[in-house]
Design a protein around this motif. Sequence first.
Motif, short mmCIF file in Angstrom:
data_model
loop_
_atom_site.label_atom_id
_atom_site.label_comp_id
_atom_site.label_asym_id
_atom_site.label_seq_id
_atom_site.Cartn_x
_atom_site.Cartn_y
_atom_site.Cartn_z
N THR A 50 0.85 -1.18 0.00
CA THR A 50 0.00 0.00 0.00
C THR A 50 0.89 1.24 0.00
N ASN A 51 0.77 2.07 -1.02
CA ASN A 51 1.61 3.27 -1.17
C ASN A 51 3.09 2.92 -1.20
N ALA A 52 3.42 1.73 -1.66
CA ALA A 52 4.82 1.30 -1.69
C ALA A 52 5.04 0.34 -2.85
N LEU A 53 6.27 0.23 -3.23
CA LEU A 53 6.67 -0.75 -4.24
C LEU A 53 7.40 -1.86 -3.49
N GLY A 54 6.69 -2.97 -3.26
CA GLY A 54 7.27 -4.07 -2.50
C GLY A 54 7.87 -5.11 -3.42
N ALA A 55 8.90 -5.79 -2.94
CA ALA A 55 9.55 -6.84 -3.73
C ALA A 55 10.17 -7.86 -2.79
N VAL A 56 10.27 -9.09 -3.29
CA VAL A 56 10.89 -10.18 -2.53
C VAL A 56 11.94 -10.84 -3.41
N THR A 57 13.13 -11.01 -2.86
CA THR A 57 14.23 -11.66 -3.58
C THR A 57 14.65 -12.89 -2.79
N VAL A 59 17.28 -15.65 -1.63
CA VAL A 59 18.73 -15.77 -1.47
C VAL A 59 19.20 -17.05 -2.15
N GLU A 60 20.13 -16.94 -3.05
CA GLU A 60 20.68 -18.08 -3.78
C GLU A 60 22.05 -18.46 -3.19
N PRO A 61 22.60 -19.65 -3.48
CA PRO A 61 22.11 -20.63 -4.43
C PRO A 61 21.05 -21.56 -3.87
N ILE A 62 20.83 -21.56 -2.53
CA ILE A 62 19.76 -22.37 -1.97
C ILE A 62 18.75 -21.44 -1.33
N ILE A 63 17.53 -21.94 -1.16
CA ILE A 63 16.48 -21.08 -0.61
C ILE A 63 16.62 -21.06 0.91
N ASP A 64 17.70 -20.44 1.35
CA ASP A 64 17.98 -20.35 2.79
C ASP A 64 17.31 -19.12 3.38
N GLY A 65 17.02 -18.14 2.56
CA GLY A 65 16.44 -16.91 3.08
C GLY A 65 15.86 -16.05 1.99
N ILE A 66 15.24 -14.94 2.40
CA ILE A 66 14.65 -14.01 1.46
C ILE A 66 14.99 -12.58 1.88
N THR A 67 14.89 -11.68 0.92
CA THR A 67 15.03 -10.25 1.19
C THR A 67 13.73 -9.57 0.79
N ILE A 68 13.14 -8.84 1.74
CA ILE A 68 11.90 -8.11 1.48
C ILE A 68 12.23 -6.62 1.46
#
Length: 215
Positions: A50-57, A59-68
Motif C-alpha cells: 500500500t503506497n509502496a513498491l514491494g519486492a521479494v528476492t 537468497v541463492e544458491p539455496i532457498i535459505d532466506g529471502i530479502t523483502i
Amino acid sequence: MFPQNTLNRSLLVLAATASVCCGNLLLAKPSYASGFTGDYAPDKWDLTSTNALGAVTVVEPIIDGITISSAPLPNLLGSSTNTTRYTTQFQGNGNDGTVSFNWTYTPLLGDNLFGFEIGGTFFELYSQNVLVSPDILPIPVSFSGNVSDQQDIAFVITNTTDGITTTPAIANITNFNASINDGDPVIPTPAMLPGLVGMWMAAMRKKRQQQMKKE
C-alpha cells in the motif's frame, strides 16, 4: 453388539497387526519445514503493498532466506505511510507449532516499523525514527513465536516518510523454520474397523502365500 472394552482391544490388536505386516497405518507428520521450501516456498506467500513498491528476492544458491524490500511511492502532497506485507498460512496439519527465523533490517529515512504478525497479533522487531543516515543491523537477531494451525503469518514493513524519499527499507530473513507439535498419537476408533480388517486380511493372505512358496 460387542462390549466396548472387547471392541477397543480388538481395534488395538488389528492396528498393531496391520502396522507390523503392512507398514505404518498412520503416516508420520513432518516435524518441521526448514527454509522457504515446500509449504513455505516463495510461491506460497502473498506479497501486498500500500503506497509502496514491494519486492521479494530469494537468497541463492539455496532457498535459505529471502530479502523483502519496501520502497515508498512519491507523494507530492507531503508525508505518507506505506506498508508491505508478505503473508502465508501456517501449515500444521491439524496441530499447533512454532515459527522461528533470524532477521536484519536496513531502515529508510523516516519512521520505521518492522515486525512479524501471527494470527493478527503484531510482534514488533524494529521501530525507530531515522533522521540522518540509516543505520544497519549487521548481526542477525532471532525471533520465535507460537502459532496455531491455519493461522496467517506475515512479515510486515510499515514506514512514514516525507513523501520524497524513495529509497527502500530492507528486511533480510534467514534460517526460517516452522516446527509442528505432533500431539498425542491417534487411537483407532470403531469407524476405522473396516479398513483395519481389510488390512489384516490382506496381510494374512500375503503371509500364507509366502509360506506356500517356502513349502
